[in-house]
Design a protein around this motif. Sequence first.
Motif, PDB file in Angstrom:
ATOM      1  N   LEU A  86       0.806  -1.219   0.000  1.00 33.12           N
ATOM      2  CA  LEU A  86       0.000   0.000   0.000  1.00 33.12           C
ATOM      3  C   LEU A  86       0.841   1.272   0.000  1.00 33.12           C
ATOM      4  CD1 LEU A  86      -2.864  -0.951   2.512  1.00 33.12           C
ATOM      5  CD2 LEU A  86      -2.885  -1.063   0.010  1.00 33.12           C
ATOM      6  N   SER A  87       2.166   1.138  -0.020  1.00 34.83           N
ATOM      7  CA  SER A  87       3.014   2.331  -0.056  1.00 34.83           C
ATOM      8  C   SER A  87       2.857   3.021  -1.416  1.00 34.83           C
ATOM      9  CB  SER A  87       4.479   1.958   0.174  1.00 34.83           C
ATOM     10  OG  SER A  87       4.970   1.143  -0.878  1.00 34.83           O
ATOM     11  N   PRO A  88       2.878   4.343  -1.458  1.00 36.06           N
ATOM     12  CA  PRO A  88       2.645   5.077  -2.717  1.00 36.06           C
ATOM     13  C   PRO A  88       3.558   4.644  -3.857  1.00 36.06           C
ATOM     14  CG  PRO A  88       2.578   6.584  -0.857  1.00 36.06           C
ATOM     15  CD  PRO A  88       3.042   5.263  -0.307  1.00 36.06           C
ATOM     16  N   GLY A  89       4.835   4.400  -3.550  1.00 35.43           N
ATOM     17  CA  GLY A  89       5.766   4.013  -4.600  1.00 35.43           C
ATOM     18  C   GLY A  89       5.416   2.689  -5.237  1.00 35.43           C
ATOM     19  N   VAL A  90       5.032   1.711  -4.419  1.00 35.23           N
ATOM     20  CA  VAL A  90       4.682   0.390  -4.942  1.00 35.23           C
ATOM     21  C   VAL A  90       3.360   0.449  -5.701  1.00 35.23           C
ATOM     22  CG1 VAL A  90       4.087  -1.984  -4.294  1.00 35.23           C
ATOM     23  CG2 VAL A  90       6.014  -0.834  -3.188  1.00 35.23           C
ATOM     24  N   ILE A  91       2.412   1.233  -5.222  1.00 36.63           N
ATOM     25  CA  ILE A  91       1.156   1.414  -5.960  1.00 36.63           C
ATOM     26  C   ILE A  91       1.440   2.018  -7.331  1.00 36.63           C
ATOM     27  CG2 ILE A  91      -0.986   2.759  -6.062  1.00 36.63           C
ATOM     28  CD1 ILE A  91      -1.184   0.369  -4.229  1.00 36.63           C
TER      29      ILE A  91
END
Length: 210
Positions: free
Chosen positions: A96-101
């Motif tokens: 759910l981290s912005p970078g992974v999304i």
Amino acid sequence: MRVLTEEKRAEIVAAAGRMFALQGYAGTSMAMIAAEAGASKATLYRYFTDKVQIFADYVVAQGAGHRDLLGQDFPLTSDCAESLNALGRFYLSIILSPGVIEVNRLVVAEAVRFPELLEIYFANGPSQVIELVERTLRAAEDRGWLQLDDPVDAAWTFKSLCERKLLERAMWGFNDKIDEAVIQSNLETATAMFLTVHGVESRRKSPRLR
């Protein structure tokens, strides 16, 4: 000849990430990345042979802070449900981290035309997560907590239960806040459902699950 530095390499990768987010993978050229990074194309090619290599570094960068932990054994507590809850929480902190999304969205959008992106992403993300979950579930089975007919399939099941609803809403860009209460509720349900099928006590009580 100028010396190659990790700082400059990171700047290029960060610039590429910004362009991928704005233009997509296909719509981003090496020239555009160079301009965004404030570098010449010659400098860019001193660090990377092509855009695929930059994308690989970009994927790795988005997982920074978690990669070392994925390679280690996840610590179990004295309670199975508590341990599974903690494992699920660790997984959600990654996915759910912005970078992974951001990477997920990019891969979904471009994988049909550029299947190599999917291979890079899977090798550097999901496959490592599944290996960690599988190792942890096997360790829980060794303690007599779980009964796993297929540990790899069980790992995929647990992963899916933990991320249900949350990953989709994050991927689709809903603005509702995924706060602690929402995460905890999701994990409690995921753990309970998983133990219903794989928990030793549940299987003893239900012959159909054996």
